[in-house]
Structure formats: C-alpha cells, structure tokens
Design a protein around this motif. Structure first.
Motif, PDB file in Angstrom:
ATOM      1  N   ALA A  65     -40.951 -21.466  -6.860  1.00 26.48           N
ATOM      2  CA  ALA A  65     -39.627 -20.951  -7.212  1.00 26.48           C
ATOM      3  C   ALA A  65     -38.608 -21.303  -6.136  1.00 26.48           C
ATOM      4  N   HIS A  66     -39.015 -21.219  -4.883  1.00 31.63           N
ATOM      5  CA  HIS A  66     -38.116 -21.547  -3.771  1.00 31.63           C
ATOM      6  C   HIS A  66     -37.732 -23.020  -3.801  1.00 31.63           C
ATOM      7  N   VAL A  67     -38.714 -23.886  -4.007  1.00 33.10           N
ATOM      8  CA  VAL A  67     -38.447 -25.327  -4.054  1.00 33.10           C
ATOM      9  C   VAL A  67     -37.513 -25.660  -5.205  1.00 33.10           C
ATOM     10  N   SER A  68     -37.715 -25.025  -6.344  1.00 30.23           N
ATOM     11  CA  SER A  68     -36.862 -25.277  -7.503  1.00 30.23           C
ATOM     12  C   SER A  68     -35.423 -24.841  -7.244  1.00 30.23           C
ATOM     13  N   LEU A  69     -35.266 -23.673  -6.639  1.00 30.68           N
ATOM     14  CA  LEU A  69     -33.922 -23.194  -6.313  1.00 30.68           C
ATOM     15  C   LEU A  69     -33.237 -24.096  -5.303  1.00 30.68           C
ATOM     16  N   ARG A  70     -34.008 -24.575  -4.325  1.00 26.06           N
ATOM     17  CA  ARG A  70     -33.455 -25.440  -3.302  1.00 26.06           C
ATOM     18  C   ARG A  70     -32.946 -26.752  -3.897  1.00 26.06           C
ATOM     19  N   ALA A  71     -33.609 -27.214  -4.985  1.00 28.07           N
ATOM     20  CA  ALA A  71     -33.217 -28.465  -5.617  1.00 28.07           C
ATOM     21  C   ALA A  71     -32.088 -28.296  -6.630  1.00 28.07           C
ATOM     22  N   SER A  72     -31.782 -27.040  -6.966  1.00 24.12           N
ATOM     23  CA  SER A  72     -30.746 -26.783  -7.970  1.00 24.12           C
ATOM     24  C   SER A  72     -29.368 -27.191  -7.447  1.00 24.12           C
ATOM     25  N   PRO A  73     -28.522 -27.811  -8.287  1.00 19.64           N
ATOM     26  CA  PRO A  73     -27.169 -28.189  -7.844  1.00 19.64           C
ATOM     27  C   PRO A  73     -26.345 -26.997  -7.399  1.00 19.64           C
TER      28      PRO A  73
END
Length: 227
Positions: free
Chosen positions: A217-225
């Motif tokens: 979840a953290h990695v996904s949020l970090r990649a979010s624009p």
C-alpha cells in the motif's frame, strides 16, 4: 518475529510506471525482496503479459544489489513497446523478454539450473502440469513463486511436499516454495527474508503477511501522481 524486520523494498522498490493491473500490486515488494534475499543467478518469469511489473521487480532487486544474474521473461506484454523500451533502458545486458515460453523447457534450461521461477496460475491452462514440467529445472534450495495460488488450493497442497512453503493470501494469493536441499551462503547485502520465512510459525507468518500488505500500500501511494 523476535527481531524487527524492515523490508528493503519499503525504501528501494519503485513501480516502473503507473500500475495498470491491480492484481499484481499486493506482492510486488515481496517479489523484490525475494530476489534480493536469494541473489539468483538465473531467473525465469512466465508471467509476461500483464505481469511485466513482476519481472521488473526481480530486475530492480538484481540491479540494486549488483547480482551477476540473467532474467528471462516469457510472454507477450500488453504494451510491448513500452515494456521492451523500459527493459532495454534499465536492465540491458541481463534481462531478456521473449514471446513464448518453450514447450519443452528442459531443452533450453539444464536440470536444477534455475534459482527463481515465477508462474501465474491464473494464466496457465493447466497450472499443475506447468509446475510439474518446470519443477525439475529448479535447483535445490531454489524458489518457486506461484501467483494466483488461491485459485488452485490442491496444487498448493501438493507443492508443499517439495520444501518449505509460505502463503501470502492477499489479492489472488502468492505461494513461495523454497525447494529442499542446497546450502545457504551468507552474502553481505542479502535481505533476511528467506531465513525469516524458514523460521516463522503460523502467528509470525500472519504478521509477515500483514506487513507486506502495508508495504504494498505504501509503495502504491508513493507512486501515485497525487502523492
């Protein structure tokens, strides 16, 4: 888990481009850490199609840890131009994308030559037959990773007789099987993940699963624009 375990993927893993396939998100950091822990010489990934993100997670770990390795990813990427360009720009010299997996893999790979093999059970017409065909090509102590293993519980039950098995049930499920035999060599830079998997009990395994859900979840949020 008596000692604090902080996955390296929490800081180092980066999604290569905006994620298109939610089915892979729960396990990409785990794939990164598996490759970082194993230091594989030969990786074979049969998930290329919608699974190039998985192949690139292995590749990024190999590059970050400066492992002398070869990666063969088989299948047709959804966006082959983007996938091939990214692979060429970032992992040239050790990562190769090929259109189709061989019907007779033993003619291409020697017995017990593969350190890390990744199969998508949802993609295979007969996942059990695919595992049976490829299993003799994995070295003793090597790792078989089965994505979407939740769809084939009988296969996972059968796989567990071949070594030490860990199940990460998030999403479609990821089964990690380390084959019996082989010797562990301590190399500076390895993550402790494989050793940790070998020693956890049921409660600790559940904690590790929850940890990787948070990391994903953290990695996904970090990649979010919007991040």
């Amino acid at each position: 888990m008596n000692d604090l375990y902080l996955p390296e993927s929490l800081e180092r893993y980066q999604l290569p481009w905006p994620q298109r396939h939610d089915r892979w998100l729960p396990h990409l950091p785990l794939l990164y850490d598996l490759a970082a822990s194993l230091h594989p010489t030969l990786v074979v990934d049969l998930t290329l199609g919608d699974g190039e993100q998985a192949s690139f997670a292995f590749c990024q770990a190999i590059k970050d840890h400066q492992v002398d390795s070869l990666v063969y990813a088989f299948g047709k990427a959804d966006d082959p131009d983007t996938s091939n360009r990214y692979n060429r720009d970032h992992y040239a010299g050790f990562s190769y994308q090929l259109d189709a997996a061989p019907d007779h893999p033993e003619q291409r790979f020697a017995p017990q030559s593969i350190d890390l093999l990744h199969i998508d059970c949802q993609k295979e017409a007969d996942a059990a037959a695919t595992v049976s065909r490829w299993l003799p090509l994995i070295r003793a102590g090597g790792v078989l990773v089965l994505h979407a293993i939740n769809t084939t519980p009988a296969l996972w039950q059968d796989c567990q007789r071949h070594g030490q098995a860990s199940l990460f049930p998030a999403g479609e499920g990821l089964g990690v099987l380390r084959l019996a035999g082989g010797t562990d060599v301590a190399i500076a830079g390895h993550t402790p993940l494989l050793g940790l998997l070998a020693g956890v009990d049921g409660a600790e395994q559940e904690q590790l699963c929850r940890l990787y859900e948070h990391v994903a979840a953290h990695v996904s949020l970090r990649a979010s624009p919007e991040a």
